[in-house]
Design a protein around this motif. Sequence first.
Motif, short mmCIF file in Angstrom:
data_model
loop_
_atom_site.label_atom_id
_atom_site.label_comp_id
_atom_site.label_asym_id
_atom_site.label_seq_id
_atom_site.Cartn_x
_atom_site.Cartn_y
_atom_site.Cartn_z
N CYS A 228 0.81 -1.23 0.00
CA CYS A 228 0.00 0.00 0.00
C CYS A 228 0.84 1.27 0.00
O CYS A 228 0.31 2.35 -0.22
N GLY A 229 2.13 1.16 0.29
CA GLY A 229 3.00 2.34 0.28
C GLY A 229 2.96 3.17 1.54
O GLY A 229 3.56 4.24 1.59
N ASP B 215 -7.40 -7.32 -2.47
CA ASP B 215 -6.80 -7.51 -3.79
C ASP B 215 -6.93 -6.26 -4.65
O ASP B 215 -5.98 -5.83 -5.29
N ARG B 216 -8.12 -5.66 -4.66
CA ARG B 216 -8.32 -4.45 -5.47
C ARG B 216 -7.41 -3.32 -5.01
O ARG B 216 -6.85 -2.60 -5.83
N HIS B 217 -7.25 -3.16 -3.70
CA HIS B 217 -6.40 -2.09 -3.18
C HIS B 217 -4.94 -2.31 -3.57
O HIS B 217 -4.28 -1.39 -4.04
N VAL B 218 -4.45 -3.51 -3.39
CA VAL B 218 -3.04 -3.81 -3.70
C VAL B 218 -2.78 -3.67 -5.20
O VAL B 218 -1.80 -3.04 -5.61
N VAL B 219 -3.66 -4.19 -6.03
CA VAL B 219 -3.49 -4.08 -7.48
C VAL B 219 -3.50 -2.62 -7.91
O VAL B 219 -2.66 -2.19 -8.70
N LEU C 118 -0.12 -1.05 -6.94
CA LEU C 118 0.99 -1.50 -7.75
C LEU C 118 0.88 -0.99 -9.19
O LEU C 118 1.87 -0.63 -9.81
N GLU C 119 -0.34 -0.92 -9.71
CA GLU C 119 -0.52 -0.41 -11.07
C GLU C 119 -0.34 1.09 -11.17
O GLU C 119 -0.15 1.62 -12.26
N ARG D 84 8.08 0.72 -4.68
CA ARG D 84 7.91 -0.25 -3.61
C ARG D 84 9.27 -0.81 -3.21
O ARG D 84 10.21 -0.76 -3.98
N ASP D 85 9.34 -1.32 -1.99
CA ASP D 85 10.62 -1.87 -1.54
C ASP D 85 10.70 -3.35 -1.78
O ASP D 85 9.82 -3.99 -2.21
#
Length: 76
Positions: free
Chosen positions: A40-41, A62-66, A69-70, A75-76
């Motif tokens: 999520c950063g 899943d929707r939040h993470v995708v 990332l998109e 990200r680390d």
Amino acid sequence: MWTGDPLGYIRKGCDTTGRFYAHVSRLTGVWIVYVAPWGCGLEGGLSFGEFDTAEGAMDAADRHVVAYLESGEPRD
């Protein structure tokens, strides 16, 4: 990929390398999402929601993470 414990209280989401990115838990009668910092950063991660079903909580995670990332955020 989502996995769960035998009692169904916690489900973990992992990427193809096996790295955990989120979990959903039902310790208070409702399902709540926790997204790891790399999903999520945000330092310390992110908790949200009160879902009636594990499936609803997993879908939201899943929707939040995708989306994160998109977005192209580092990200680390």
